[in-house]
Design an enzyme around this catalytic site. Sequence first.
Site, PDB file in Angstrom:
ATOM      1  CB  ILE A  17     -73.214  71.498  84.199  1.00 41.11           C
ATOM      2  CG1 ILE A  17     -74.257  72.096  83.240  1.00 41.11           C
ATOM      3  CG2 ILE A  17     -73.901  70.775  85.352  1.00 41.11           C
ATOM      4  CD1 ILE A  17     -75.115  71.071  82.510  1.00 41.11           C
ATOM      5  CG  ASP A  64     -62.114  69.019  83.244  1.00 43.88           C
ATOM      6  OD1 ASP A  64     -63.313  69.345  83.366  1.00 43.88           O
ATOM      7  OD2 ASP A  64     -61.566  68.842  82.133  1.00 43.88           O
ATOM      8  CE  LYS A  74     -75.194  62.659  79.280  1.00 43.37           C
ATOM      9  NZ  LYS A  74     -74.342  62.932  80.451  1.00 43.37           N
ATOM     10  CE1 TYR A 118     -74.697  64.160  76.062  1.00 45.09           C
ATOM     11  CE2 TYR A 118     -77.063  64.362  75.726  1.00 45.09           C
ATOM     12  CZ  TYR A 118     -75.913  64.705  76.425  1.00 45.09           C
ATOM     13  OH  TYR A 118     -75.996  65.584  77.485  1.00 45.09           O
ATOM     14  CB  THR A 150     -72.588  74.667  79.121  1.00 48.31           C
ATOM     15  OG1 THR A 150     -73.089  73.569  78.345  1.00 48.31           O
ATOM     16  CG2 THR A 150     -73.296  74.713  80.463  1.00 48.31           C
TER      17      THR A 150
HETATM   18  P1  NDP Z   1     -69.047  71.337  78.872  1.00 47.50           P
HETATM   19  O1  NDP Z   1     -68.598  70.855  77.543  1.00 47.50           O
HETATM   20  O2  NDP Z   1     -69.243  72.796  79.088  1.00 47.50           O
HETATM   21  O3  NDP Z   1     -68.041  70.816  80.021  1.00 47.50           O
HETATM   22  C1  NDP Z   1     -67.684  69.469  80.100  1.00 47.50           C
HETATM   23  C2  NDP Z   1     -66.394  69.341  80.860  1.00 47.50           C
HETATM   24  O4  NDP Z   1     -66.092  67.934  80.965  1.00 47.50           O
HETATM   25  C3  NDP Z   1     -65.204  69.990  80.144  1.00 47.50           C
HETATM   26  O5  NDP Z   1     -64.373  70.650  81.057  1.00 47.50           O
HETATM   27  C4  NDP Z   1     -64.520  68.802  79.509  1.00 47.50           C
HETATM   28  O6  NDP Z   1     -63.132  68.991  79.254  1.00 47.50           O
HETATM   29  C5  NDP Z   1     -64.738  67.747  80.576  1.00 47.50           C
HETATM   30  N1  NDP Z   1     -64.500  66.405  80.048  1.00 47.50           N
HETATM   31  C6  NDP Z   1     -64.890  65.902  78.848  1.00 47.50           C
HETATM   32  N2  NDP Z   1     -64.427  64.662  78.694  1.00 47.50           N
HETATM   33  C7  NDP Z   1     -63.730  64.362  79.813  1.00 47.50           C
HETATM   34  C8  NDP Z   1     -62.983  63.228  80.249  1.00 47.50           C
HETATM   35  N3  NDP Z   1     -62.857  62.145  79.470  1.00 47.50           N
HETATM   36  N4  NDP Z   1     -62.418  63.239  81.471  1.00 47.50           N
HETATM   37  C9  NDP Z   1     -62.508  64.337  82.263  1.00 47.50           C
HETATM   38  N5  NDP Z   1     -63.168  65.462  81.896  1.00 47.50           N
HETATM   39  C10 NDP Z   1     -63.773  65.469  80.680  1.00 47.50           C
HETATM   40  O7  NDP Z   1     -70.399  70.529  79.146  1.00 47.50           O
HETATM   41  P2  NDP Z   1     -71.607  70.801  80.152  1.00 47.50           P
HETATM   42  O8  NDP Z   1     -71.127  71.491  81.355  1.00 47.50           O
HETATM   43  O9  NDP Z   1     -72.744  71.361  79.405  1.00 47.50           O
HETATM   44  O10 NDP Z   1     -72.016  69.288  80.496  1.00 47.50           O
HETATM   45  C11 NDP Z   1     -71.740  68.664  81.736  1.00 47.50           C
HETATM   46  C12 NDP Z   1     -72.603  67.417  81.833  1.00 47.50           C
HETATM   47  O11 NDP Z   1     -73.984  67.785  81.754  1.00 47.50           O
HETATM   48  C13 NDP Z   1     -72.378  66.398  80.723  1.00 47.50           C
HETATM   49  O12 NDP Z   1     -72.449  65.093  81.243  1.00 47.50           O
HETATM   50  C14 NDP Z   1     -73.542  66.654  79.786  1.00 47.50           C
HETATM   51  O13 NDP Z   1     -73.877  65.531  79.013  1.00 47.50           O
HETATM   52  C15 NDP Z   1     -74.637  66.995  80.785  1.00 47.50           C
HETATM   53  N6  NDP Z   1     -75.746  67.715  80.191  1.00 47.50           N
HETATM   54  C16 NDP Z   1     -75.575  68.967  79.657  1.00 47.50           C
HETATM   55  C17 NDP Z   1     -76.642  69.627  79.106  1.00 47.50           C
HETATM   56  C18 NDP Z   1     -76.524  70.998  78.516  1.00 47.50           C
HETATM   57  O14 NDP Z   1     -77.528  71.468  77.949  1.00 47.50           O
HETATM   58  N7  NDP Z   1     -75.391  71.673  78.593  1.00 47.50           N
HETATM   59  C19 NDP Z   1     -77.982  69.004  79.054  1.00 47.50           C
HETATM   60  C20 NDP Z   1     -78.048  67.706  79.641  1.00 47.50           C
HETATM   61  C21 NDP Z   1     -76.967  67.104  80.197  1.00 47.50           C
HETATM   62  P3  NDP Z   1     -62.602  69.228  77.716  1.00 47.50           P
HETATM   63  O15 NDP Z   1     -62.579  70.697  77.549  1.00 47.50           O
HETATM   64  O16 NDP Z   1     -61.242  68.608  77.721  1.00 47.50           O
HETATM   65  O17 NDP Z   1     -63.547  68.514  76.798  1.00 47.50           O
END
Ligand code: NDP
Length: 256
Positions: free
Chosen positions: A22, A41, A165, A161, A196
């Site tokens: 996302i 990131d 949230k 989680y 994702t």
């Molecule tokens: P992904 O796991 O695909 O991507 C998350 C990204 O965040 C990764 O690149 C990850 O890096 C990075 N990240 C994690 N921890 C940290 C940190 N401490 N500092 C910096 N970067 C970090 O997740 P999504 O894209 O699906 O999710 C994005 C957001 O959307 C989140 O907040 C999630 O809770 C929210 N969301 C997602 C939903 C879904 O269905 N996908 C539904 C509702 C909300 P690394 O590879 O190192 O972990």
Amino acid sequence: MSDADFRLDGRRAVVTGAARGIGRAIAERLARAGAEVLVADRDEAEGAATAKAIAGAGGKAAFIALDVTDPEGVAQVVETIYRQHGAVDILVNNAGIVRNAPAAEMSLDDWKSVIDIDLGGVFLCAQAFGRRMVADGRGAMVNISSMCGEIVVQPQPQASYNAAKAGVNLLTKSLAVEWAKSGVRVNAVAPGYIGTELTLRGRSNAEWFETWMRMTPMGRLGDPGEIANAVLFLAADASSYITGTVLAVDGGYTAL
Ligand code: NDP
């Protein structure tokens, strides 16, 4: 009011967790709307590749290494950005993780890592960038929450989680009210199930996935781009009278 209200030309945006998923879609969308985007990131290889891809497509983008749980690291990143690039107009707090475990068996480490990243990370970045935005008298912040901040989804257990949230939702409203008169708006987007890596486990589990789709009125997963469009709206002047809102983008899930 004009069509330019949906554009971000001349604005600088920071998107956390933007290496993939996302966050990446948001970074791409904001760049297409004209913003200079800083892809922040902890994953340096994938983050740098994302920034390169955005620049390759004609956007303005750069990568910056950031772990949202590290207070000194966050302060340093803010300092570097303001020195090397200039003021930040838009912050998208997107970085997040999920851990699925029944509450009675959840390890303290799992609890802490989810709360630290999903809620603590939003606060640290919001505070560090927010101070500057308040001093500048302008800014738009968008926090990526979840429908799980409002309701308990099934069948997967994820109390940490859900709690994180729910915290993001009230943190969003608290900051919005505190900063309302300073020209800084703070809103959240609450996605439903999106295709994702974060949802990979559930998408590969027939029982989970069947429940997810049955509970989603539109009967399908969302696309990261559909979240990015909502973020663009809340980041742009098009939403100039909106602050403290949590916008559901969930295929109707929370309407049930
Ligand atoms: P992904 O796991 O695909 O991507 C998350 C990204 O965040 C990764 O690149 C990850 O890096 C990075 N990240 C994690 N921890 C940290 C940190 N401490 N500092 C910096 N970067 C970090 O997740 P999504 O894209 O699906 O999710 C994005 C957001 O959307 C989140 O907040 C999630 O809770 C929210 N969301 C997602 C939903 C879904 O269905 N996908 C539904 C509702 C909300 P690394 O590879 O190192 O972990």
